[in-house]
Motif scaffolding. Structure first.
Motif, PDB file in Angstrom:
ATOM      1  N   LEU A  77       0.825  -1.215   0.000  1.00  0.00           N
ATOM      2  CA  LEU A  77       0.000   0.000   0.000  1.00  0.00           C
ATOM      3  C   LEU A  77       0.858   1.263   0.000  1.00  0.00           C
ATOM      4  N   ASP A  78       1.963   1.256   0.751  1.00  0.00           N
ATOM      5  CA  ASP A  78       2.813   2.452   0.782  1.00  0.00           C
ATOM      6  C   ASP A  78       3.447   2.727  -0.584  1.00  0.00           C
ATOM      7  N   LYS A  79       3.706   1.688  -1.347  1.00  0.00           N
ATOM      8  CA  LYS A  79       4.248   1.838  -2.697  1.00  0.00           C
ATOM      9  C   LYS A  79       3.193   2.480  -3.608  1.00  0.00           C
ATOM     10  N   ILE A  80       1.953   2.013  -3.470  1.00  0.00           N
ATOM     11  CA  ILE A  80       0.850   2.596  -4.259  1.00  0.00           C
ATOM     12  C   ILE A  80       0.710   4.074  -3.923  1.00  0.00           C
ATOM     13  N   GLN A  81       0.780   4.402  -2.620  1.00  0.00           N
ATOM     14  CA  GLN A  81       0.654   5.788  -2.178  1.00  0.00           C
ATOM     15  C   GLN A  81       1.780   6.658  -2.743  1.00  0.00           C
ATOM     16  N   SER A  82       2.991   6.106  -2.773  1.00  0.00           N
ATOM     17  CA  SER A  82       4.115   6.894  -3.305  1.00  0.00           C
ATOM     18  C   SER A  82       3.942   7.161  -4.798  1.00  0.00           C
ATOM     19  N   PHE A  83       3.382   6.208  -5.541  1.00  0.00           N
ATOM     20  CA  PHE A  83       3.120   6.418  -6.967  1.00  0.00           C
ATOM     21  C   PHE A  83       2.002   7.436  -7.188  1.00  0.00           C
ATOM     22  N   ILE A  84       1.036   7.465  -6.259  1.00  0.00           N
ATOM     23  CA  ILE A  84      -0.043   8.471  -6.344  1.00  0.00           C
ATOM     24  C   ILE A  84       0.531   9.862  -6.079  1.00  0.00           C
ATOM     25  N   ASP A  85       1.424   9.963  -5.071  1.00  0.00           N
ATOM     26  CA  ASP A  85       2.051  11.242  -4.740  1.00  0.00           C
ATOM     27  C   ASP A  85       2.912  11.774  -5.895  1.00  0.00           C
ATOM     28  N   LYS A  86       3.557  10.845  -6.619  1.00  0.00           N
ATOM     29  CA  LYS A  86       4.385  11.250  -7.758  1.00  0.00           C
ATOM     30  C   LYS A  86       3.548  11.505  -9.013  1.00  0.00           C
ATOM     31  N   LYS A  87       2.240  11.362  -8.909  1.00  0.00           N
ATOM     32  CA  LYS A  87       1.292  11.555 -10.023  1.00  0.00           C
ATOM     33  C   LYS A  87       1.497  10.522 -11.140  1.00  0.00           C
ATOM     34  N   LYS A  88       2.051   9.375 -10.776  1.00  0.00           N
ATOM     35  CA  LYS A  88       2.240   8.312 -11.767  1.00  0.00           C
ATOM     36  C   LYS A  88       0.936   7.521 -11.949  1.00  0.00           C
ATOM     37  N   ILE A  89       0.142   7.445 -10.864  1.00  0.00           N
ATOM     38  CA  ILE A  89      -1.141   6.756 -10.908  1.00  0.00           C
ATOM     39  C   ILE A  89      -2.258   7.787 -10.786  1.00  0.00           C
ATOM     40  N   ASN A  90      -3.245   7.686 -11.673  1.00  0.00           N
ATOM     41  CA  ASN A  90      -4.416   8.571 -11.631  1.00  0.00           C
ATOM     42  C   ASN A  90      -5.453   7.960 -10.695  1.00  0.00           C
ATOM     43  N   LYS A 112      -0.316 -12.867 -11.937  1.00  0.00           N
ATOM     44  CA  LYS A 112      -1.259 -12.491 -10.872  1.00  0.00           C
ATOM     45  C   LYS A 112      -0.733 -11.278 -10.111  1.00  0.00           C
ATOM     46  N   LEU A 113      -1.661 -10.577  -9.455  1.00  0.00           N
ATOM     47  CA  LEU A 113      -1.315  -9.390  -8.670  1.00  0.00           C
ATOM     48  C   LEU A 113      -1.803  -9.590  -7.244  1.00  0.00           C
ATOM     49  N   LYS A 114      -0.919  -9.368  -6.284  1.00  0.00           N
ATOM     50  CA  LYS A 114      -1.287  -9.476  -4.875  1.00  0.00           C
ATOM     51  C   LYS A 114      -1.007  -8.148  -4.184  1.00  0.00           C
ATOM     52  N   ILE A 115      -2.002  -7.649  -3.453  1.00  0.00           N
ATOM     53  CA  ILE A 115      -1.862  -6.402  -2.708  1.00  0.00           C
ATOM     54  C   ILE A 115      -1.550  -6.747  -1.256  1.00  0.00           C
ATOM     55  N   LEU A 116      -0.448  -6.166  -0.744  1.00  0.00           N
ATOM     56  CA  LEU A 116      -0.031  -6.404   0.637  1.00  0.00           C
ATOM     57  C   LEU A 116      -0.233  -5.139   1.462  1.00  0.00           C
ATOM     58  N   GLY A 117      -0.382  -5.301   2.766  1.00  0.00           N
ATOM     59  CA  GLY A 117      -0.793  -4.191   3.624  1.00  0.00           C
ATOM     60  C   GLY A 117       0.302  -3.433   4.340  1.00  0.00           C
ATOM     61  N   THR A 118       1.540  -3.494   3.893  1.00  0.00           N
ATOM     62  CA  THR A 118       2.613  -2.757   4.555  1.00  0.00           C
ATOM     63  C   THR A 118       2.476  -1.266   4.263  1.00  0.00           C
ATOM     64  N   GLY A 119       2.620  -0.438   5.295  1.00  0.00           N
ATOM     65  CA  GLY A 119       2.552   1.014   5.116  1.00  0.00           C
ATOM     66  C   GLY A 119       1.124   1.536   5.160  1.00  0.00           C
TER      67      GLY A 119
END
Length: 151
Positions: A77-90, A112-119
């Motif tokens: 999750l923290d990785k997803i958040q960092s990509f959102i902050d960098k405006k890489k993900i809409n 396959k894609l697995k979402i993990l809960g770190t961060g």
């Protein structure tokens, strides 16, 4: 008279007895040629192919990597958040493996894609994944996001 399946010509052929005199055609060296390793008894040159690269060395090494394993891409999750902050993900897009492969966030070979809960995640985001950890699902639902798990 009855005929049997094995009553054929080859049953009546006598075995070639090597080393029984020059007149037999298989005398003296018993059809082994003269001298050298192969003329001696008890010698078998295993997998020797006359200097050609042997089959066991021509084939690639595979070791203990199973050839049929599914490549699972993991994303915290923290990785997803960092990509959102960098405006890489809409935020309007639904995050799925196709989109993440296109953005080169996950490997293109992963199936396959697995979402993990770190961060922590602060943004409300919609995710479509194959697998997710319990903590990731809880954190996403707590901030109002959603996660769809594909069967």
């Amino acid at each position: 008279m009855t005929t049997f399946l094995n009553n054929r010509e080859k049953m009546n052929k006598s075995k070639i007895r090597v080393g029984r005199g020059i007149g037999s055609g298989k005398g003296k060296t018993s059809g082994r040629g003269v001298k050298g390793q192969k003329s001696r008894s008890g010698v078998a040159i295993k997998s020797f192919e006359g200097g050609q690269m042997p089959l066991y060395r021509r084939l690639p090494k595979r070791g203990f990597n199973p050839i049929s394993t599914k490549q699972v891409a993991t994303l915290n999750l923290d990785k997803i958040q960092s990509f959102i902050d960098k405006k890489k993900i809409n935020l309007n897009d639904t995050l799925n493996s196709d989109l993440l492969k296109k953005l080169k966030i996950i490997n293109k070979n992963s199936t396959k894609l697995k979402i993990l809960g770190t961060g922590e995640i602060k943004s409300k985001v919609n995710i479509q994944a194959n697998l997710a950890s319990k903590s990731a699902v809880e954190k996403l639902e707590k901030i109002g996001g959603s996660i769809q798990l594909k069967k």
